[in-house]
Design a protein around this motif. Structure first.
Motif, PDB file in Angstrom:
ATOM      1  N   HIS A   2      52.152  82.986   9.057  1.00 11.45           N
ATOM      2  CA  HIS A   2      53.262  82.365   9.578  1.00 11.45           C
ATOM      3  C   HIS A   2      53.905  81.188   8.721  1.00 11.45           C
ATOM      4  N   SER A   3      53.114  81.068   7.521  1.00 16.44           N
ATOM      5  CA  SER A   3      53.815  80.261   6.535  1.00 16.44           C
ATOM      6  C   SER A   3      54.253  81.105   5.358  1.00 16.44           C
ATOM      7  N   ASP A  28      47.898  81.880   5.042  1.00 14.14           N
ATOM      8  CA  ASP A  28      48.986  82.066   6.148  1.00 14.14           C
ATOM      9  C   ASP A  28      50.154  82.314   5.290  1.00 14.14           C
ATOM     10  N   SER A 235      46.316  74.811   9.952  1.00 12.67           N
ATOM     11  CA  SER A 235      47.233  75.948   9.939  1.00 12.67           C
ATOM     12  C   SER A 235      48.260  75.914  11.274  1.00 12.67           C
ATOM     13  N   SER A 239      52.455  75.448  11.409  1.00  5.25           N
ATOM     14  CA  SER A 239      53.370  76.740  11.644  1.00  5.25           C
ATOM     15  C   SER A 239      54.245  76.608  12.773  1.00  5.25           C
TER      16      SER A 239
END
Length: 259
Positions: A2-3, A28, A235, A239
């Motif tokens: 998601h990054s 990520d 994380s 996100s």
């Protein structure tokens, strides 16, 4: 992932929790700016990130120096084309009875743990605004930012201060779409805890290893924390799932301090 396409800068990323956070953000999908004092350690982390298919660059900076923190953020923009996630992770511990603390010790730990975070907030926020990005600022607090611990009194004061900066920055930057949160780890098996344990032994007369063991025995989940445990929370904070969260300092400690 998601990054993906995001650029993340992590201070103190050469080892310990900072390394764990940097590599998790790389997994990520984020490209990394690794900031620390030791070039060899940073390069090793950069190599691991590149092996994951990410772009990674290193920058030597002492976070207690405002100009160096701003330079690190400028490096992110010039080298990787922007900045989306700022993790102000660098910090030091200090074990000392309050009655024995010297002015020099107080000054040093506040310069690194509090001013280091403040300069990171300033540099990141200025850059997010300039780039027109809704960035995320994520700061290192601690269980010692929720409870004052004996022999870690000044350290605890710095981590309470990080919570204050996090709350105030969240309020000041919300209108720009910038969120500011903190993470509060517990007893993580890193070099910092090896040092804390040694110093506790020297001050209390306990055998080396005994203080660490005592703290770990108090953890509900029955084991010491790893950098990856901390990185999981960071994380999330980095996100889109945390877009509606700001000014918070959640504990991730296996069940040691409860709020």
């Amino acid at each position: 992932m998601h990054s993906v396409g995001k650029v993340a800068l992590v201070t103190g990323a050469g080892q310990g929790i900072g390394r764990g956070i940097a590599l998790r953000l790389a997994r990520d999908g984020a490209d990394l700016v690794i900031v620390d004092l030791n070039p060899e350690k940073m390069e090793a982390v950069a190599k691991e990130a590149r092996a994951l298919g990410r772009r990674a660059t290193t920058f030597v900076a002492d976070v207690s120096d405002r100009a160096q923190v701003h330079a690190a953020v400028d490096h992110a923009v010039h080298t990787l084309g922007g900045l989306d996630i700022m993790v102000n992770n660098a910090g030091i511990a200090q074990v000392q009875p309050l009655l024995d603390v010297t002015p020099e010790e107080v000054e040093r730990i506040f310069r690194i743990n509090v001013q280091g975070v403040l300069w990171g907030i300033q540099a990141a926020a200025a850059t997010f605004k300039k780039l027109g990005r809704k960035g995320k600022i994520i700061n290192a607090s601690s269980i010692a930012g929720h409870d004052g611990f004996a022999l870690l009194g000044v350290y605890s004061a710095t981590k309470f201060a990080v919570r204050a900066l996090t709350q105030a920055a969240a309020k000041e930057l919300a209108a720009d779409g910038i969120t500011v949160n903190a993470y509060c780890p517990g007893v993580v098996g890193t070099d910092m805890w090896v040092e804390i344990d040694k110093r506790m032994a020297a001050v209390t007369g306990a055998p080396v290893g005994a203080t660490y063991k005592k703290y770990v025995e108090g953890i509900a989940l029955g084991r010491a924390e790893t950098p990856d445990d901390v990185a999981g929370l960071v994380s999330f904070l980095a996100s889109p799932d945390a877009d509606y969260m700001t000014g918070q300092a959640p504990l991730i400690d296996g069940g040691l301090v409860y709020r």
